[in-house]
Design an enzyme around this catalytic site. Sequence first.
Site, mmCIF file in Angstrom:
data_model
loop_
_atom_site.group_PDB
_atom_site.id
_atom_site.type_symbol
_atom_site.label_atom_id
_atom_site.label_comp_id
_atom_site.label_asym_id
_atom_site.label_seq_id
_atom_site.Cartn_x
_atom_site.Cartn_y
_atom_site.Cartn_z
ATOM 1 C CG ASP A 66 -1.793 1.214 1.527
ATOM 2 O OD1 ASP A 66 -1.514 2.104 0.667
ATOM 3 O OD2 ASP A 66 -2.544 1.190 2.486
ATOM 4 C CE1 TYR A 150 -3.068 14.222 -20.727
ATOM 5 C CE2 TYR A 150 -4.706 15.202 -18.984
ATOM 6 C CZ TYR A 150 -4.408 14.693 -20.570
ATOM 7 O OH TYR A 150 -5.117 15.229 -21.491
ATOM 8 C CE1 TYR A 160 -6.464 13.140 -15.452
ATOM 9 C CE2 TYR A 160 -5.029 14.814 -14.192
ATOM 10 C CZ TYR A 160 -5.148 13.594 -14.829
ATOM 11 O OH TYR A 160 -4.114 12.526 -14.736
#
EC number: 1.3.1.9
Length: 271
Positions: A66, A150, A160
């Site tokens: 994790d 991005y 987004y």
Amino acid sequence: MSHNLLQGKKGIIFGALNDQSIAWKVALKCHEQGAGIVLTNAPIALRMGEINKLAEAINAPVIGADVTNLSDINNLIEKSVEHFGGKIDFILHSVGMSMNMRKGNPYTDLNYDFTLKTMDISSISFHKVMQAAYQKDAMNDWGSIAALTYIAAQRVFPDYSEMADAKALLESIARSWGYHFGIKNKVRVNTISQSPTRTTAGGGVKGFDGFMDFAEKMSPLGNADADACADYVVTLFSDLTRYVTMQNLFHDGGYSSTGVTQTVIQQMEKQ
């Protein structure tokens, strides 16, 4: 085609969920170029995904972690070094998740508990991974660390949502760690700003098909696909890019440098 660019190198790849994942493609390409790999993902992703199929194909162990849990990350770094019998040459961070987007919350009405979780998973986790590797002296000299980002970190893409903020933080973390890791043992740290790519995560963004179509029309070379991105990552993990660090590298067919294209103009004039 293999040129043995990564012959003898060893690395950890985060985020391979299925064969649509960029991380999956990177793992295959790195293996093809001679690298040894450790695969990792969150426990829930290990249950939902197909990572064991990839692990078998490239003869790689899977060590669950994790990315929000420092104990898991420390264990991953320690077990990877143990598996390889020595230090690591490269790390790919390909991890991101927004609960606000999943729940349909617009940027103007965020659940801030979700937002903090987004930041922890999508960007602060990158800091945690590098801090663990740094403190454990787990990286070989002239190693390479990369994360996927991005262009929404620089430009507004309304749907987004807070992932844009997370990507901006991710890129800042890369620059800061690029300095500290560079001083310590010449390890370089970069982010790769990829074209919109049809992955399980990417496909969950509202209006994603519109993103893809618009970017295709705005990119002189067209959108870069996941396979091309994986090839680019290989070059960043190779010794051919030893002095490239602290950069946000656009791998987007020219989209980031294009104001408008004739195709888009013609399409607008038809309306």
